[in-house]
Motif scaffolding. Structure first.
Motif, PDB file in Angstrom:
ATOM      1  N   THR A  46       0.722  -1.314  -0.062  1.00 15.81           N
ATOM      2  CA  THR A  46      -0.044   0.094   0.102  1.00 15.81           C
ATOM      3  C   THR A  46       0.784   1.220  -0.167  1.00 15.81           C
ATOM      4  O   THR A  46       0.286   2.248  -0.131  1.00 15.81           O
ATOM      5  N   LYS A  50      -1.537   2.543  -5.281  1.00 15.42           N
ATOM      6  CA  LYS A  50      -2.760   2.954  -4.841  1.00 15.42           C
ATOM      7  C   LYS A  50      -3.930   2.042  -5.419  1.00 15.42           C
ATOM      8  O   LYS A  50      -3.857   1.433  -6.727  1.00 15.42           O
ATOM      9  N   TYR A  51      -4.946   1.490  -4.426  1.00 15.42           N
ATOM     10  CA  TYR A  51      -5.980   0.430  -4.730  1.00 15.42           C
ATOM     11  C   TYR A  51      -7.399   1.076  -4.835  1.00 15.42           C
ATOM     12  O   TYR A  51      -7.412   1.926  -4.215  1.00 15.42           O
ATOM     13  N   ASP A  52      -8.005   0.354  -5.510  1.00 21.21           N
ATOM     14  CA  ASP A  52      -9.402   0.896  -5.572  1.00 21.21           C
ATOM     15  C   ASP A  52     -10.359   0.099  -4.811  1.00 21.21           C
ATOM     16  O   ASP A  52     -11.165   0.540  -4.239  1.00 21.21           O
ATOM     17  N   ASN A  80      -3.359   4.667   0.547  1.00 19.72           N
ATOM     18  CA  ASN A  80      -4.690   4.140   0.789  1.00 19.72           C
ATOM     19  C   ASN A  80      -5.258   4.176   2.001  1.00 19.72           C
ATOM     20  O   ASN A  80      -6.067   3.398   2.635  1.00 19.72           O
ATOM     21  N   THR A  83      -9.283   3.979   1.197  1.00 17.32           N
ATOM     22  CA  THR A  83      -9.557   2.970   0.168  1.00 17.32           C
ATOM     23  C   THR A  83     -10.461   2.158   0.929  1.00 17.32           C
ATOM     24  O   THR A  83     -10.332   1.416   1.994  1.00 17.32           O
ATOM     25  N   GLN A 124     -18.309  -0.559  -5.548  1.00 17.84           N
ATOM     26  CA  GLN A 124     -17.246   0.205  -5.081  1.00 17.84           C
ATOM     27  C   GLN A 124     -16.612   0.805  -6.429  1.00 17.84           C
ATOM     28  O   GLN A 124     -15.980   1.709  -6.304  1.00 17.84           O
TER      29      GLN A 124
END
Length: 127
Positions: A46, A50-52, A80, A83, A124
């Motif tokens: 992380t 960058k994660y969705d 994140n 997130t 999401q």
């Protein structure tokens, strides 16, 4: 539309199953799914990406899901902080153990309903 998901679970078979469902049923998206086998490895990831969406197991050896999420929400180097997190557990943990960002944490029991999981992920992605 490209999306990125991090799956953190100490059971690689669970990751493979989720990866299959995600790519099979959400084929309208270009989805990159990454795997971490523990909370510490996931926390390191992380800081790099960058994660969705982050999907994490609750109970893992070493850094468990709660410690991972607490660190994720408070670590300065994380990209994140906000997130959304989907946490899998055989039981619903005490939300009071979690620090800031509780609103963006959803719990789903194992075994999971694949249709509900796909609906959650798609929701999401559209948010």
């Amino acid at each position: 539309m490209s999306k990125k998901i991090l799956i953190c679970d100490d059971e690689y078979d669970f990751y493979e199953m989720l990866d299959f469902f995600i790519k099979e049923y959400l084929d309208t998206y270009s989805i990159d799914v990454e795997f971490s086998s523990n909370g510490l490895d996931a926390l390191l990831n992380t800081t790099k990406s960058k994660y969705d969406l982050i999907i994490s197991d609750f109970k893992m050896p070493g850094m468990d899901g709660i410690n991972f999420i607490n660190s994720l929400r408070t670590k300065d180097t994380s990209q994140n902080h906000e997130t959304p997190v989907l946490m899998f557990s055989a039981f619903r943990p005490n939300l009071n153990e979690l620090v800031g960002g509780r609103d963006s944490i959803t719990f789903m029991t194992k075994p999971f309903n694949s249709e509900k999981l796909m609906q959650y992920i798609e929701y999401q992605f559209q948010s």
